[in-house]
Enzyme design. Sequence first.
Site, mmCIF file in Angstrom:
data_model
loop_
_atom_site.group_PDB
_atom_site.id
_atom_site.type_symbol
_atom_site.label_atom_id
_atom_site.label_comp_id
_atom_site.label_asym_id
_atom_site.label_seq_id
_atom_site.Cartn_x
_atom_site.Cartn_y
_atom_site.Cartn_z
ATOM 1 N N ASP A 177 0.801 -0.851 0.581
ATOM 2 C CA ASP A 177 -0.440 0.137 0.342
ATOM 3 C C ASP A 177 0.859 1.185 0.148
ATOM 4 O O ASP A 177 1.686 0.828 -0.592
ATOM 5 C CB ASP A 177 -0.554 0.279 1.435
ATOM 6 C CG ASP A 177 -2.153 0.341 0.886
ATOM 7 O OD1 ASP A 177 -2.597 1.897 0.757
ATOM 8 O OD2 ASP A 177 -2.985 -0.217 0.499
ATOM 9 N N HIS A 252 -3.816 6.248 3.477
ATOM 10 C CA HIS A 252 -4.715 5.321 2.426
ATOM 11 C C HIS A 252 -3.547 3.622 3.498
ATOM 12 O O HIS A 252 -4.923 3.363 3.803
ATOM 13 C CB HIS A 252 -4.127 5.387 1.365
ATOM 14 C CG HIS A 252 -5.281 4.030 1.170
ATOM 15 N ND1 HIS A 252 -4.512 2.849 0.078
ATOM 16 C CD2 HIS A 252 -6.263 3.638 0.327
ATOM 17 C CE1 HIS A 252 -5.706 1.829 0.011
ATOM 18 N NE2 HIS A 252 -6.874 2.480 -0.105
ATOM 19 N N SER A 664 -11.293 -1.231 -0.921
ATOM 20 C CA SER A 664 -10.050 -0.526 -0.038
ATOM 21 C C SER A 664 -10.190 -1.073 1.544
ATOM 22 O O SER A 664 -9.434 -1.301 2.514
ATOM 23 C CB SER A 664 -9.588 0.558 -0.077
ATOM 24 O OG SER A 664 -8.451 0.780 -1.550
#
Length: 887
Positions: A177, A252, A664
């Site tokens: 990620d 994120h 996600s």
Amino acid sequence: MASIYWVHLMAVLCLGAFMGIVCQDGADEVTAVYIVSLKQAPTSHYYGELRKDTNIFRHGVPGRNHRSRRNISRSDPRYNSYISRVHDSLLRRALRGEQYLKLYSYHYLINGFAVFVTPQQAEKLARRKEVANVVLDFSVRTATTHTPQFLGLPQGAWVQEGGYDSAGEGIVIGFIDTGIDPTHPSFAVDRSEVAYPVPAHFSGICEVTPDFPSGSCNRKLVGARHFAASAITRGIFNASQDYASPFDGDGHGTMKMGSVLDKPMCFVKKDVKELVPNLGLMSKAKSLLVNRFKIKELEKWKCFARDKQGMDLSCIAVYKALYKSFGGFAADVVAAIDQQHHPYGFHVIDLIYPLHSQAAQDGVDIVSLSITPNRRPPGIATFFNPIDMALLSAVKAGIFVVQAAGNTGPSPKSISSFSPWIFTIGAAAHDRAYSNSIVLGNNDTLPGVGLASGTHKGRMYTLVSALHALNNDTTVASDMYVGECQDSSSLNQDLVRGNLLICSYSIRFVLGLSTIKQALETAKNLSAAGVVFYMDPFVIGFQLNPIPMRMPGIIISSAVDSKNFLQYYNSSLERHGSTNEIMKFGAAASISGGLKANYSNSAPKVMYYSARGPDPEDSFLDDADIMKPNLVAPGNFIWAAWSSLGTDSVEFQGENFAMMSGTSMAAPHVSGLAALIKQKFAKFSPSAIGSALSTTASLFDRTGGPIMAQRAYANPDLNQSPATPFDMGSGFVNATAALDPGLIFDASYEDYMSFLCGINGSAPVVLNYTGQMCGVSTMTGADINLPSITIARLEQTRTVQRRVTNVASNETYVVGWSAPSGVSVHVIPTHFYIAGGETQTLTVTLNATMNSSTASYGRIGLFGKEGHVVNIPVAVIFKASYNITNR
């Protein structure tokens, strides 16, 4: 440590210098990154064979210390390997005397390398007899609580696995990620707790840079690296913004990993503002404590909500290959995947010694990817791309792979995760929501969003639009965006003071050009009592996450409600008869506030943005005989840790926690639950873990009705219908039931290989990627022993078989089914007795009873006398009750 950083910085500068040389020497040639795979099989293929016959991987290699998390720089000589030297030798011989730059050597999952060359040089490499495949690098992107209670973890799966404090112990989840913020309290280890060891089978390392110092790793965060060579060669990597380290400059990645390791943490009241300095959600925390944790001593404790998806004692290893400013590239992602399993190569896990010595065990049990390609892979099938083929080798090595479905729904065939060996997760809403509302002076109540306090109860405040509060020096003509409230100097404080300021929420907020935070700052500078945002009619299909506001406020998220709000406001203005000048602002309102969570029985439901099946087999959008997604999990309005320097959501910049939505957010839920299954069933294969999750999934919402799926961007709750398997796969993940599946469907690496070889014309491609020759195979996706049946083309009749293995005690099962429309189904046997550890074959015959090109759905259920229920979704797309010769 400083020297380590400067060595790395010089490497980055050298890459840039090399790029300049290449461009000058060949101005007419466009250099690019290519992924080159060789014909000799990668080491994982040999390792996978050994793994089947030995327990060495579970007990470690004698004499080898797997527990230290070494802080190692890229300059360390151990990064050199025999395989790297082989790759270097090939490049020197193929491109003799020419300039090129090798970015990575792939050792374990793919035998190959990434190289920066011209198209002509790539052609030279492709002609070498040692080379199997040359692929142009491509871009990838991120697919962007209360959920433990909603999933039933505290009373179910956590209890079954020894309680919350030991759930997931010994399992390592690898995340690819945007990195991680290691300073976040979610990843801290309380050294006063009973010590638990880093899993003995893990030997990862932590990269050291000034923003990721030595000691960043611990017993939770056991490894961290970053990969950016492909981006650097393109000249788009900004070290100050993207961080040349595992540190998360986006947010994120921290949120994904926080969603697995976060737990509800209560802090002494005096410490709260130090740990959560900016969020201003203490009343939200108070409500959460009362309703969720049943804590009464609110004067002593304060909590902030975090949605724990997984467990406390599982570990995470971070492989940063995605970045805020440009996303990511396949070459870097494949390197991240490959290096999760390779020893002296480039990154984390020591899987093999030099080639002549024996293999050591794998270090990562689960790989979680919340990323998807920006386009469908070209070629004869979507499955043949570097990322999916690398993941196939990971699956062969016993690693369970979870991937987000993508946020491109609700259109059919919008799925961005293709292969049957990858477990694909869609996003569903759970039962908690934060709703806000505004009560108008005409007694109308309009819903909205906003994690904000309300105005004083029972008091109405005058509404003043920013467009009607301009100072003498500002006009709409001179500042067309003044209605967005981004500059307090443009507005008249005397008109705004003590009133509710009305601002426009336009597409500029979606693009990050305007922000809620700046509008709130404007309102504060003007001494407003609060802020009301109305939705610009051009903002369609954009979902607003509840946004923290440090003053009373609301965003009216519906364009229709916004129109009604403006009509009320405008009709209440008192204007001068001749000049049309506003004499009085007659509209008034009160804001109810949105800090208190509401709970709905209509959950779960599939969100409109969640990508849908059928699974496209190729770029021509032919349908594959593969069920996608595999299931859905909570992915909407998820609270989790947030990088303090994260910029993915401008409204949460500087915060320690954030609420986000997307597939996600759904994928980490399943990664965490898979760790619980792996902990209980240590010998489960990746497909067995996926089977346990799939066959036990829920088909109904909390009212007992069918799970619904949203069908449109605009007014999604008004455009929904019962979810199909192409919306939700097997259903909504059931954490507790997955730990006691009764029967499992197991598929092997050989099954996947036979499936790939069964694709028309695939033999050369399979050889290129795997180094293995294809025999004669007629196997299709429908023949893989998956816990689902998908038939893209049913021409008259089709028979498939499924094998179930009993992982519980002896049990008798009865078989039932509901056939898809236009299809008859028959299953043999209709009942069977199966002892623990034994396998039973089911033969399923499907006959087309009509001609149709519309997908229809059914289910097969296996009902055990001891209470186990095994759910098998069935989907048939094209149906023909007669022979069709022209295909």
